[in-house]
Design an enzyme around this catalytic site. Sequence first.
Site, PDB file in Angstrom:
ATOM      1  N   VAL A  16     -41.136  20.277 -62.428  1.00  0.00           N
ATOM      2  CA  VAL A  16     -42.497  20.840 -62.487  1.00  0.00           C
ATOM      3  C   VAL A  16     -42.723  21.557 -63.822  1.00  0.00           C
ATOM      4  CG1 VAL A  16     -44.114  22.452 -61.412  1.00  0.00           C
ATOM      5  CG2 VAL A  16     -42.608  21.069 -59.967  1.00  0.00           C
ATOM      6  N   ARG A  47     -31.713  27.588 -67.252  1.00  0.00           N
ATOM      7  CA  ARG A  47     -30.291  27.863 -66.991  1.00  0.00           C
ATOM      8  C   ARG A  47     -29.405  27.129 -67.973  1.00  0.00           C
ATOM      9  NH1 ARG A  47     -29.310  26.940 -60.738  1.00  0.00           N
ATOM     10  NH2 ARG A  47     -30.675  25.247 -61.333  1.00  0.00           N
ATOM     11  N   ARG A  48     -29.858  25.898 -68.372  1.00  0.00           N
ATOM     12  CA  ARG A  48     -29.027  25.085 -69.272  1.00  0.00           C
ATOM     13  C   ARG A  48     -29.741  24.900 -70.606  1.00  0.00           C
ATOM     14  NH1 ARG A  48     -28.589  20.007 -66.277  1.00  0.00           N
ATOM     15  NH2 ARG A  48     -30.299  20.853 -65.070  1.00  0.00           N
ATOM     16  N   VAL A 133     -48.097  25.307 -51.658  1.00  0.00           N
ATOM     17  CA  VAL A 133     -48.378  24.560 -50.423  1.00  0.00           C
ATOM     18  C   VAL A 133     -49.078  23.250 -50.767  1.00  0.00           C
ATOM     19  CG1 VAL A 133     -49.494  24.597 -48.162  1.00  0.00           C
ATOM     20  CG2 VAL A 133     -48.657  26.730 -49.163  1.00  0.00           C
ATOM     21  N   GLY A 135     -48.469  20.750 -52.869  1.00  0.00           N
ATOM     22  CA  GLY A 135     -48.513  20.254 -54.245  1.00  0.00           C
ATOM     23  C   GLY A 135     -49.871  20.312 -54.892  1.00  0.00           C
ATOM     24  N   GLY A 188     -35.544   8.200 -53.851  1.00  0.00           N
ATOM     25  CA  GLY A 188     -35.758   9.491 -54.516  1.00  0.00           C
ATOM     26  C   GLY A 188     -36.742  10.399 -53.800  1.00  0.00           C
ATOM     27  N   GLU A 191     -33.945  14.538 -50.910  1.00  0.00           N
ATOM     28  CA  GLU A 191     -32.896  15.093 -51.753  1.00  0.00           C
ATOM     29  C   GLU A 191     -31.532  14.763 -51.154  1.00  0.00           C
ATOM     30  OE1 GLU A 191     -33.457  18.982 -53.174  1.00  0.00           O
ATOM     31  OE2 GLU A 191     -35.622  18.866 -52.996  1.00  0.00           O
ATOM     32  N   LYS A 206     -44.518  26.884 -45.603  1.00  0.00           N
ATOM     33  CA  LYS A 206     -45.917  26.569 -45.918  1.00  0.00           C
ATOM     34  C   LYS A 206     -46.830  26.999 -44.758  1.00  0.00           C
ATOM     35  CE  LYS A 206     -44.412  22.811 -48.923  1.00  0.00           C
ATOM     36  NZ  LYS A 206     -43.993  21.407 -48.980  1.00  0.00           N
TER      37      LYS A 206
HETATM   38  N1  HSE Z   1     -39.737  18.758 -50.519  1.00  0.00           N
HETATM   39  C1  HSE Z   1     -41.155  18.887 -50.351  1.00  0.00           C
HETATM   40  C2  HSE Z   1     -41.707  17.638 -49.697  1.00  0.00           C
HETATM   41  C3  HSE Z   1     -41.908  19.095 -51.621  1.00  0.00           C
HETATM   42  O1  HSE Z   1     -40.984  16.682 -49.411  1.00  0.00           O
HETATM   43  O2  HSE Z   1     -42.903  17.622 -49.445  1.00  0.00           O
HETATM   44  C4  HSE Z   1     -41.908  20.493 -52.116  1.00  0.00           C
HETATM   45  O3  HSE Z   1     -42.405  21.386 -51.184  1.00  0.00           O
END
Ligand code: HSE
Length: 432
Positions: A16, A47-48, A133, A135, A188, A191, A206
């Site tokens: 993001v 962080r990196r 909430v 996206g 993808g 996760e 949310k």
């Molecule tokens: N992991 C969430 C989803 C997106 O699959 O909708 C971020 O809140």
Amino acid sequence: MRTRPLKVALLGCGVVGSEVARIMTTHADDLAARIGAPIELAGVAVRRPAKVREGIDPDLVTTDATALVKRGDIDVVVEVIGGIEPARTLITTAFEHGASVVSANKALLAQDGAALHAAAQEHKRDLYYEAAVAGAIPLIRPLRESLAGDKINRVMGIVNGTTNFILDKMDSTGAGYQEALDEATALGYAEADPTADVEGFDAAAKAAILAGISFHTRVRLDDVYREGMTEVTASDFASAKAMGCTIKLLAICERAADGGSVTARVHPAMIPLSHPLASVRGAYNAVFVESDAAGQLMFYGPGAGGAPTASAVLGDLVAVCRNKLSGSTGPGDSAYAQLPVSPMGEVVTRYHISLDVADKPGVLAQVATVFAEHGVSIDTVRQQGRQDGGGDASLVVVTHRASDASLNGTVEALRSLDTVRGVASIMRVEGE
Ligand code: HSE
């Protein structure tokens, strides 16, 4: 137009954050015209630091996020690192040092929204979080501002794209949960550790945010009843289809009929194919809002992903920068209603219960008696003998509206009957 730029600190430069930085650069002239002053990326905390970040001046990159938010010349801090700490401390430090904050952090807002709003108010700064909430979908601002004159009674939404992708796959292909999850992972959408999504934690955060804003009250993550969707089976989808329904993981926030309390919950549920939420496919999100004056509204769009989430962040950034220039702040916390959050037992809805029973005289009457004794009224019953020669049958009961407590009492009593071999599934039926 003011020529001196407003300074923006970016905390996090992942999927993001990198999109936020890219859009700030590629749309710089339009953003300046819309705000009334240019905006400048003044620092990026990561962080990196060694990682190459296309389009970002390496001199802006730092690992010291605390020093960045303490600089004093930062107008807006954009927090897209997620999680509780260090995000919470960085945001409160930003307020203390004069910056407003745009955040995409649903977990933090759901857990500590009250304290963060109080800190923003104390320092007369903005706290905006449209991206937390669903996206890209404009939702927080419509609920907070466009519907501020109305009375919202119910918010029901698909607010997690990963689980909607999995359930949609199960629905359209007949696949089981694991097979659909494997495909979501390979593409993808899911996760490597999908727990937050499939167990409903992401949607519950949310739901807490949506309930609080919609009902002008305080709803914390702990107040949200949560069931994940890992137990949903191909056979549940077959039952749903037989009823003209599909299955979705829903976040449901409701005001009690007497207006004196609210509930917030996340669980899989059957919804009729005729309901607008049933047509939300793949990884899309949608939120269905019911209010006194406006009636029914639906907000639909991509609920995740770098660019869509960055779109919501940029919208907040423009609003916060405009406020800064005009010396004002936008709408803050609104929790004046102070409504209690009722436990799940008091939620009233319909249920689809699938039982394995002995196929012999009197069993149906016995089962019906248990429902009656608990005050749960039966709408339909469907029995199908098994072909396995074991003398058992599948009994599907759909109830009228009943409280969750009554339904749980019913199921407990059913389990104790010798003629009930097992309770194969219990699913709520919503949206009718
Ligand atoms: N992991 C969430 C989803 C997106 O699959 O909708 C971020 O809140």
